[in-house]
Design a protein around this motif. Sequence first.
Motif, PDB file in Angstrom:
ATOM      1  N   LEU A 261       0.823  -1.219   0.000  1.00 33.11           N
ATOM      2  CA  LEU A 261       0.000   0.000   0.000  1.00 33.11           C
ATOM      3  C   LEU A 261       0.856   1.268   0.000  1.00 33.11           C
ATOM      4  O   LEU A 261       0.332   2.372  -0.133  1.00 33.11           O
ATOM      5  N   SER A 262       2.179   1.113   0.154  1.00 28.86           N
ATOM      6  CA  SER A 262       3.005   2.297   0.425  1.00 28.86           C
ATOM      7  C   SER A 262       2.926   3.405  -0.627  1.00 28.86           C
ATOM      8  O   SER A 262       2.809   4.573  -0.253  1.00 28.86           O
ATOM      9  N   PRO A 263       2.944   3.121  -1.951  1.00 28.04           N
ATOM     10  CA  PRO A 263       2.835   4.261  -2.870  1.00 28.04           C
ATOM     11  C   PRO A 263       1.454   4.939  -2.768  1.00 28.04           C
ATOM     12  O   PRO A 263       1.355   6.167  -2.884  1.00 28.04           O
ATOM     13  N   HIS A 264       0.431   4.142  -2.518  1.00 29.65           N
ATOM     14  CA  HIS A 264      -0.916   4.714  -2.379  1.00 29.65           C
ATOM     15  C   HIS A 264      -0.983   5.627  -1.149  1.00 29.65           C
ATOM     16  O   HIS A 264      -1.589   6.697  -1.195  1.00 29.65           O
ATOM     17  N   LEU A 265      -0.327   5.185  -0.064  1.00 29.56           N
ATOM     18  CA  LEU A 265      -0.291   6.034   1.137  1.00 29.56           C
ATOM     19  C   LEU A 265       0.537   7.281   0.891  1.00 29.56           C
ATOM     20  O   LEU A 265       0.189   8.377   1.329  1.00 29.56           O
ATOM     21  N   ALA A 266       1.651   7.122   0.166  1.00 29.81           N
ATOM     22  CA  ALA A 266       2.537   8.266  -0.054  1.00 29.81           C
ATOM     23  C   ALA A 266       1.816   9.376  -0.826  1.00 29.81           C
ATOM     24  O   ALA A 266       2.075  10.556  -0.604  1.00 29.81           O
ATOM     25  N   PHE A 267       0.916   9.000  -1.720  1.00 25.55           N
ATOM     26  CA  PHE A 267       0.183  10.013  -2.497  1.00 25.55           C
ATOM     27  C   PHE A 267      -1.193  10.313  -1.903  1.00 25.55           C
ATOM     28  O   PHE A 267      -1.973  11.052  -2.496  1.00 25.55           O
ATOM     29  N   GLY A 268      -1.485   9.706  -0.776  1.00 30.61           N
ATOM     30  CA  GLY A 268      -2.760   9.978  -0.114  1.00 30.61           C
ATOM     31  C   GLY A 268      -3.959   9.428  -0.868  1.00 30.61           C
ATOM     32  O   GLY A 268      -5.057   9.966  -0.765  1.00 30.61           O
ATOM     33  N   GLU A 269      -3.762   8.346  -1.616  1.00 32.96           N
ATOM     34  CA  GLU A 269      -4.907   7.744  -2.321  1.00 32.96           C
ATOM     35  C   GLU A 269      -5.754   6.897  -1.375  1.00 32.96           C
ATOM     36  O   GLU A 269      -6.862   6.490  -1.711  1.00 32.96           O
ATOM     37  N   ILE A 270      -5.179   6.628  -0.222  1.00 33.09           N
ATOM     38  CA  ILE A 270      -5.894   5.918   0.845  1.00 33.09           C
ATOM     39  C   ILE A 270      -5.410   6.550   2.135  1.00 33.09           C
ATOM     40  O   ILE A 270      -4.274   7.050   2.196  1.00 33.09           O
ATOM     41  N   SER A 271      -6.274   6.558   3.152  1.00 34.12           N
ATOM     42  CA  SER A 271      -5.839   7.176   4.408  1.00 34.12           C
ATOM     43  C   SER A 271      -5.550   6.092   5.436  1.00 34.12           C
ATOM     44  O   SER A 271      -6.120   4.998   5.379  1.00 34.12           O
ATOM     45  N   PRO A 272      -4.668   6.387   6.390  1.00 31.83           N
ATOM     46  CA  PRO A 272      -4.425   5.392   7.446  1.00 31.83           C
ATOM     47  C   PRO A 272      -5.690   5.088   8.250  1.00 31.83           C
ATOM     48  O   PRO A 272      -5.847   3.983   8.754  1.00 31.83           O
ATOM     49  N   ARG A 273      -6.604   6.078   8.341  1.00 30.52           N
ATOM     50  CA  ARG A 273      -7.859   5.801   9.066  1.00 30.52           C
ATOM     51  C   ARG A 273      -8.657   4.728   8.341  1.00 30.52           C
ATOM     52  O   ARG A 273      -9.299   3.883   8.956  1.00 30.52           O
ATOM     53  N   GLN A 274      -8.643   4.775   7.002  1.00 30.84           N
ATOM     54  CA  GLN A 274      -9.371   3.756   6.237  1.00 30.84           C
ATOM     55  C   GLN A 274      -8.733   2.381   6.456  1.00 30.84           C
ATOM     56  O   GLN A 274      -9.427   1.378   6.576  1.00 30.84           O
ATOM     57  N   ILE A 275      -7.396   2.355   6.491  1.00 34.40           N
ATOM     58  CA  ILE A 275      -6.698   1.078   6.698  1.00 34.40           C
ATOM     59  C   ILE A 275      -7.013   0.547   8.097  1.00 34.40           C
ATOM     60  O   ILE A 275      -7.288  -0.638   8.288  1.00 34.40           O
ATOM     61  N   TRP A 276      -6.977   1.454   9.042  1.00 37.53           N
ATOM     62  CA  TRP A 276      -7.236   1.066  10.440  1.00 37.53           C
ATOM     63  C   TRP A 276      -8.636   0.468  10.548  1.00 37.53           C
ATOM     64  O   TRP A 276      -8.818  -0.628  11.088  1.00 37.53           O
ATOM     65  N   GLN A 277      -9.610   1.182  10.020  1.00 36.16           N
ATOM     66  CA  GLN A 277     -10.989   0.707  10.154  1.00 36.16           C
ATOM     67  C   GLN A 277     -11.205  -0.604   9.384  1.00 36.16           C
ATOM     68  O   GLN A 277     -11.852  -1.522   9.876  1.00 36.16           O
ATOM     69  N   ALA A 278     -10.629  -0.685   8.174  1.00 37.12           N
ATOM     70  CA  ALA A 278     -10.820  -1.902   7.375  1.00 37.12           C
ATOM     71  C   ALA A 278     -10.203  -3.108   8.085  1.00 37.12           C
ATOM     72  O   ALA A 278     -10.757  -4.216   8.051  1.00 37.12           O
ATOM     73  N   THR A 279      -9.064  -2.899   8.762  1.00 37.30           N
ATOM     74  CA  THR A 279      -8.426  -4.002   9.488  1.00 37.30           C
ATOM     75  C   THR A 279      -9.353  -4.463  10.610  1.00 37.30           C
ATOM     76  O   THR A 279      -9.576  -5.668  10.816  1.00 37.30           O
ATOM     77  N   LYS A 280      -9.907  -3.510  11.323  1.00 34.73           N
ATOM     78  CA  LYS A 280     -10.805  -3.858  12.439  1.00 34.73           C
ATOM     79  C   LYS A 280     -12.048  -4.588  11.919  1.00 34.73           C
ATOM     80  O   LYS A 280     -12.494  -5.570  12.504  1.00 34.73           O
ATOM     81  N   THR A 281     -12.584  -4.090  10.813  1.00 33.74           N
ATOM     82  CA  THR A 281     -13.802  -4.710  10.261  1.00 33.74           C
ATOM     83  C   THR A 281     -13.496  -6.141   9.816  1.00 33.74           C
ATOM     84  O   THR A 281     -14.262  -7.069  10.084  1.00 33.74           O
ATOM     85  N   TYR A 282     -12.349  -6.324   9.141  1.00 36.09           N
ATOM     86  CA  TYR A 282     -11.986  -7.672   8.674  1.00 36.09           C
ATOM     87  C   TYR A 282     -11.807  -8.599   9.877  1.00 36.09           C
ATOM     88  O   TYR A 282     -12.282  -9.736   9.874  1.00 36.09           O
ATOM     89  N   CYS A 283     -11.137  -8.104  10.907  1.00 35.08           N
ATOM     90  CA  CYS A 283     -10.912  -8.931  12.100  1.00 35.08           C
ATOM     91  C   CYS A 283     -12.241  -9.307  12.747  1.00 35.08           C
ATOM     92  O   CYS A 283     -12.437 -10.463  13.138  1.00 35.08           O
ATOM     93  N   ALA A 284     -13.136  -8.326  12.852  1.00 36.09           N
ATOM     94  CA  ALA A 284     -14.440  -8.614  13.485  1.00 36.09           C
ATOM     95  C   ALA A 284     -15.180  -9.694  12.706  1.00 36.09           C
ATOM     96  O   ALA A 284     -15.769 -10.609  13.281  1.00 36.09           O
ATOM     97  N   ALA A 285     -15.104  -9.614  11.384  1.00 38.20           N
ATOM     98  CA  ALA A 285     -15.842 -10.582  10.550  1.00 38.20           C
ATOM     99  C   ALA A 285     -15.207 -11.968  10.605  1.00 38.20           C
ATOM    100  O   ALA A 285     -15.856 -12.964  10.300  1.00 38.20           O
ATOM    101  N   HIS A 286     -13.928 -12.035  10.997  1.00 39.81           N
ATOM    102  CA  HIS A 286     -13.244 -13.337  10.993  1.00 39.81           C
ATOM    103  C   HIS A 286     -12.843 -13.793  12.386  1.00 39.81           C
ATOM    104  O   HIS A 286     -11.999 -14.681  12.546  1.00 39.81           O
TER     105      HIS A 286
END
Length: 504
Positions: A261-286
């Motif tokens: 994800l690093s180039p996407h993060l470097a250009f701000g195409e994704i935010s760390p908040r989105q990554i944080w939340q998506a990780t939590k959501t994936y963990c909750a579902a699994h």
Amino acid sequence: MAGVTFQTGLAHYIGLMTERKLSLHWFRRDLRVSDNPALLSALRHGPAVAVFVLDEHPSIRALGGASRWWLHHSLAALQKDLTALGMTLILARGDAGAIIPKLCLELGIGHVTANRGYDAGAIAAEQALHTALAEHDIRLELHAANLLHDPNALRTGQGRPYQVYTPFWRALIATGEPAPPLPAPVAQPVSDLFHTAAKHSESLADWGLLPTAPDWAHAMRAEWQPGEAGAQRRLTEFFPRALYGYKEMRNHPDRVGTSRLSPHLAFGEISPRQIWQATKTYCAAHGLNPMAGDAEHFLKEVCWREFSYHLLVHFPNLPTEPLRPQFKRFPWADDPTGLLAWQRGRTGFPIVDAGMRELWQTGWMHNRVRMIAASFLIKDLLLPWQLGEAWFWDTLLDADPANNAASWQWVAGCGADAAPYFRIFNPVLQGEKFDPNGDYVRRFVPELARLPNRLIHQPWQATPLELREAGVTLGGNYPNPLVDHNQARQRALAALATISESAA
Ligand SMILES: Cc1cc2nc3c(=O)[nH]c(=O)nc-3n(C[C@H](O)[C@H](O)[C@H](O)COP(=O)(O)OP(=O)(O)OC[C@H]3O[C@@H](n4cnc5c(N)ncnc54)[C@H](O)[C@@H]3O)c2cc1C
């Protein structure tokens, strides 16, 4: 509308229209439409327009070649996403502090929004724009979008910035959950502003961001999809493919064990908040605990990025000056031949050469190999870490002002929470441990592909017959090792002793 006459209704409407100022969002390293608070704010009161300024002022660090390639494609993707929202992206080249106020006057804009930058150049550009806009009574509204927490808010008990990662991580967790990511704006009906603004834009093709002679980007095109959709795709693919086992597999360059994800993060195409939340959501579902095991380790890596930004904010000279001042006196070597061999992936150490060629071909290098290659430059060749930082800046797609500088200082042993300088990676042992079958080396150093596994990381140990059978000529199609690692190690330790003594 009981009680509302035509006149009072009209007055209310006129009042709203005069209150409603057209807005402009200044895109910077936030090239996405979702979780973009400044963009949402610009659209809150009606039609808005967006601008991206390619600032080539000497005080701003020029983008490297790889980043320019990424930027081109990222802007093309953003243009499409904004058009779907009924917004125009104006492209302009020059000084944002002059261009944006001019645009505001020409388009009748009264309100500018942007997401904060954290490096010295970005902060200076914000201040200059703020001053220029204030002269015309136009407000610059700054938001925070690219970090989980405000890097200024986290301090040690003594009120100082953190310089050690583990307490930083604990403090970050103790501040509570990061704010949830924001949705993308709702599409606007296409307004007059849409068409008028388009006339002010330069053409992306005219910016010449893509390489032509030669076109070195073919492997990049195959590997990467710049833009927000590409970022979201990487994120969703990462969880089922590599979250399980991440803690161990992230160290293996022969596997796809990280998110990329690093180039996407470097250009701000994704935010760390989105990554944080998506990780939590994936963990909750699994049924996984996000604060344990592989998931926690992944979040901790994402927070190494936060730590780098924390350092950059508090030590703005991080990209050029060692945090530990005694390293200013380090007796670096002057070895242009060694530097060139390192850059070209011709050091004679297969794991280092594979990494440097991966970087050259794909614009990315695995983190473990970045550490090995950086250690080789600094400790085996005794070359200043700033030369490596500059080469990575030019060739990495994820070149990032905070992560690149902090990581180079970390390897050099002169930064915060650094690996001590005397810890010197042995490139053969590292290769054997993390690329045990030589798959990674064979991919990027194909001239060694036919060597057996026991020799792939040290071809100089092969007999003349083994070399002949594998089609390898040392000093011919593959170089002899540039240095004797054990001697180079002793030289590096002796150099360290000179600054340790003078510092005492
Ligand atoms: C010498 C050197 C230079 C580096 N230069 C850069 C750079 O310019 N830009 C950059 O983004 N990273 C840099 N890194 C850090 C790291 O190598 C990359 O972030 C990582 O390899 C990106 O791969 P990924 O997205 O698959 O990481 P994952 O393991 O999937 O991690 C997810 C995210 O966490 C962050 N992260 C992971 N590891 C680190 C780390 N060690 N330090 C800081 N953040 C981390 C990154 O934003 C990464 O995208 C450098 C490391 C070294 C040793």
